[in-house]
Write a protein that holds these residues in place. Structure first.
Motif, PDB file in Angstrom:
ATOM      1  N   ALA A  40       0.892  -1.263   0.009  1.00 41.08           N
ATOM      2  CA  ALA A  40      -0.006   0.036  -0.005  1.00 41.08           C
ATOM      3  C   ALA A  40       0.946   1.167   0.034  1.00 41.08           C
ATOM      4  O   ALA A  40       0.598   2.364  -1.009  1.00 41.08           O
ATOM      5  N   ALA A  41       1.904   1.230   0.866  1.00 39.33           N
ATOM      6  CA  ALA A  41       2.916   2.541   0.880  1.00 39.33           C
ATOM      7  C   ALA A  41       3.449   2.478  -0.392  1.00 39.33           C
ATOM      8  O   ALA A  41       3.549   3.769  -0.881  1.00 39.33           O
ATOM      9  N   GLN A  46       4.208   5.521  -5.876  1.00 38.65           N
ATOM     10  CA  GLN A  46       4.071   5.464  -7.214  1.00 38.65           C
ATOM     11  C   GLN A  46       3.055   6.595  -7.763  1.00 38.65           C
ATOM     12  O   GLN A  46       3.379   7.265  -8.807  1.00 38.65           O
ATOM     13  N   LEU A  47       1.956   6.670  -6.777  1.00 36.73           N
ATOM     14  CA  LEU A  47       1.120   7.748  -7.331  1.00 36.73           C
ATOM     15  C   LEU A  47       1.728   9.163  -7.094  1.00 36.73           C
ATOM     16  O   LEU A  47       1.415  10.059  -8.035  1.00 36.73           O
ATOM     17  N   ALA A  48       2.761   9.248  -5.969  1.00 34.31           N
ATOM     18  CA  ALA A  48       3.301  10.624  -5.758  1.00 34.31           C
ATOM     19  C   ALA A  48       4.272  10.801  -6.789  1.00 34.31           C
ATOM     20  O   ALA A  48       4.367  12.127  -7.468  1.00 34.31           O
ATOM     21  N   MET A  63       8.199   5.408   0.610  1.00 29.25           N
ATOM     22  CA  MET A  63       9.086   4.384   0.705  1.00 29.25           C
ATOM     23  C   MET A  63       9.790   3.944   1.846  1.00 29.25           C
ATOM     24  O   MET A  63       9.743   2.798   2.344  1.00 29.25           O
ATOM     25  N   LEU A  64      10.012   5.019   2.660  1.00 23.57           N
ATOM     26  CA  LEU A  64      10.272   4.846   4.202  1.00 23.57           C
ATOM     27  C   LEU A  64       9.513   3.843   4.787  1.00 23.57           C
ATOM     28  O   LEU A  64       9.539   2.995   5.329  1.00 23.57           O
ATOM     29  N   LEU A  65       8.172   4.256   4.713  1.00 24.10           N
ATOM     30  CA  LEU A  65       7.046   3.554   5.378  1.00 24.10           C
ATOM     31  C   LEU A  65       6.917   1.984   4.930  1.00 24.10           C
ATOM     32  O   LEU A  65       6.979   1.037   5.799  1.00 24.10           O
ATOM     33  N   ALA A  66       7.224   1.659   3.495  1.00 24.73           N
ATOM     34  CA  ALA A  66       7.065   0.503   2.848  1.00 24.73           C
ATOM     35  C   ALA A  66       8.247  -0.563   3.531  1.00 24.73           C
ATOM     36  O   ALA A  66       8.185  -1.500   3.713  1.00 24.73           O
TER      37      ALA A  66
END
Length: 128
Positions: A40-41, A46-48, A63-66
Protein backbone atom coordinates in the motif's frame (compact mmCIF):
# COMPACT_ATOMS: atom_id res chain seq x y z
CA UNK A 1 -9.66 -42.29 8.63
CA UNK A 2 -8.03 -39.37 10.47
CA UNK A 3 -4.61 -40.40 9.19
CA UNK A 4 -5.93 -40.47 5.61
CA UNK A 5 -7.34 -36.93 5.95
CA UNK A 6 -4.04 -35.70 7.38
CA UNK A 7 -2.09 -37.30 4.50
CA UNK A 8 -4.45 -35.71 1.95
CA UNK A 9 -3.99 -32.31 3.61
CA UNK A 10 -0.22 -32.71 3.60
CA UNK A 11 -0.24 -33.45 -0.13
CA UNK A 12 -2.12 -30.25 -0.81
CA UNK A 13 0.74 -28.20 0.66
CA UNK A 14 3.61 -30.13 -0.95
CA UNK A 15 4.11 -27.64 -3.80
CA UNK A 16 4.16 -23.85 -3.99
CA UNK A 17 1.02 -21.93 -3.28
CA UNK A 18 -0.52 -20.89 -6.64
CA UNK A 19 -0.99 -17.35 -5.28
CA UNK A 20 2.78 -16.93 -5.00
CA UNK A 21 3.59 -18.05 -8.56
CA UNK A 22 4.46 -15.55 -11.27
CA UNK A 23 6.67 -15.25 -14.31
CA UNK A 24 10.00 -13.48 -14.52
CA UNK A 25 10.74 -13.54 -18.21
CA UNK A 26 9.98 -17.11 -19.27
CA UNK A 27 10.66 -18.63 -15.85
CA UNK A 28 7.83 -19.49 -13.47
CA UNK A 29 8.98 -18.66 -9.93
CA UNK A 30 7.42 -18.70 -6.47
CA UNK A 31 8.01 -15.86 -4.05
CA UNK A 32 6.48 -15.01 -0.73
CA UNK A 33 3.50 -12.65 -0.90
CA UNK A 34 4.25 -8.99 -0.26
CA UNK A 35 3.19 -7.47 3.04
CA UNK A 36 -0.05 -5.62 2.28
CA UNK A 37 1.06 -2.55 4.26
CA UNK A 38 4.35 -2.33 2.37
CA UNK A 39 2.50 -2.72 -0.92
CA UNK A 40 0.00 0.00 0.00
CA UNK A 41 2.82 2.43 0.84
CA UNK A 42 4.62 1.48 -2.38
CA UNK A 43 1.48 2.24 -4.41
CA UNK A 44 1.16 5.61 -2.66
CA UNK A 45 4.78 6.35 -3.55
CA UNK A 46 4.13 5.47 -7.19
CA UNK A 47 1.09 7.78 -7.21
CA UNK A 48 3.24 10.61 -5.80
CA UNK A 49 5.84 9.96 -8.50
CA UNK A 50 3.16 10.03 -11.22
CA UNK A 51 2.08 13.57 -10.33
CA UNK A 52 3.13 16.46 -12.55
CA UNK A 53 5.52 17.52 -11.12
CA UNK A 54 6.34 14.46 -9.01
CA UNK A 55 5.98 14.84 -5.25
CA UNK A 56 9.39 13.40 -4.41
CA UNK A 57 9.20 14.07 -0.66
CA UNK A 58 5.88 12.23 -0.36
CA UNK A 59 7.23 9.41 -2.48
CA UNK A 60 10.28 9.09 -0.22
CA UNK A 61 8.13 9.17 2.92
CA UNK A 62 5.99 6.36 1.51
CA UNK A 63 9.06 4.32 0.54
CA UNK A 64 10.42 4.70 4.07
CA UNK A 65 7.07 3.42 5.38
CA UNK A 66 7.08 0.51 2.92
CA UNK A 67 10.55 -0.48 4.09
CA UNK A 68 9.44 -0.42 7.73
CA UNK A 69 7.08 -3.26 6.82
CA UNK A 70 9.36 -5.09 4.39
CA UNK A 71 13.03 -4.22 4.66
CA UNK A 72 14.13 -7.31 2.74
CA UNK A 73 12.77 -6.33 -0.67
CA UNK A 74 15.45 -5.24 -3.15
CA UNK A 75 12.87 -3.51 -5.32
CA UNK A 76 11.73 -1.27 -2.47
CA UNK A 77 15.34 -0.32 -1.70
CA UNK A 78 15.93 0.38 -5.39
CA UNK A 79 12.92 2.67 -5.70
CA UNK A 80 13.95 4.45 -2.52
CA UNK A 81 17.41 5.00 -4.01
CA UNK A 82 15.93 6.28 -7.26
CA UNK A 83 13.84 8.84 -5.38
CA UNK A 84 16.81 9.86 -3.24
CA UNK A 85 18.88 10.33 -6.38
CA UNK A 86 16.18 12.55 -7.90
CA UNK A 87 16.19 14.58 -4.68
CA UNK A 88 19.95 15.02 -4.94
CA UNK A 89 20.56 12.96 -1.79
CA UNK A 90 23.53 11.12 -3.28
CA UNK A 91 24.90 9.53 -0.10
CA UNK A 92 21.45 8.17 0.80
CA UNK A 93 20.99 6.88 -2.76
CA UNK A 94 24.35 5.11 -2.54
CA UNK A 95 23.34 3.42 0.72
CA UNK A 96 19.97 2.34 -0.70
CA UNK A 97 21.64 1.04 -3.84
CA UNK A 98 24.15 -0.96 -1.79
CA UNK A 99 21.34 -2.40 0.34
CA UNK A 100 19.36 -3.45 -2.75
CA UNK A 101 22.42 -5.12 -4.27
CA UNK A 102 23.19 -6.80 -0.96
CA UNK A 103 19.76 -8.39 -1.07
CA UNK A 104 19.79 -9.27 -4.78
CA UNK A 105 23.13 -8.77 -6.53
CA UNK A 106 21.64 -9.88 -9.86
CA UNK A 107 18.63 -7.51 -9.78
CA UNK A 108 18.89 -5.40 -12.98
CA UNK A 109 17.16 -2.23 -11.67
CA UNK A 110 19.46 -2.22 -8.61
CA UNK A 111 22.50 -2.64 -10.84
CA UNK A 112 21.29 0.21 -13.06
CA UNK A 113 20.80 2.44 -10.02
CA UNK A 114 24.29 1.60 -8.77
CA UNK A 115 25.74 2.60 -12.14
CA UNK A 116 23.81 5.88 -12.16
CA UNK A 117 24.92 6.67 -8.61
CA UNK A 118 28.57 5.94 -9.49
CA UNK A 119 28.39 8.35 -12.42
CA UNK A 120 27.39 11.23 -10.15
CA UNK A 121 30.33 13.15 -8.70
CA UNK A 122 30.76 13.15 -4.96
CA UNK A 123 30.17 16.60 -3.47
CA UNK A 124 33.34 17.87 -1.87
CA UNK A 125 33.31 20.23 1.08
CA UNK A 126 35.37 23.32 0.55
CA UNK A 127 37.21 24.45 3.65
CA UNK A 128 37.87 28.18 3.98
Amino acid sequence: MLLGAWALGACQHAGPNPRTLHYIGKDLVATRPADHRAYAAYVQAQLALALEPPDLRRALDQMLLALEYDGHDAHLWTVRGQVELQLGELDAARRSSARALGLRPDYPPARELAARVQQRPVARRVTP
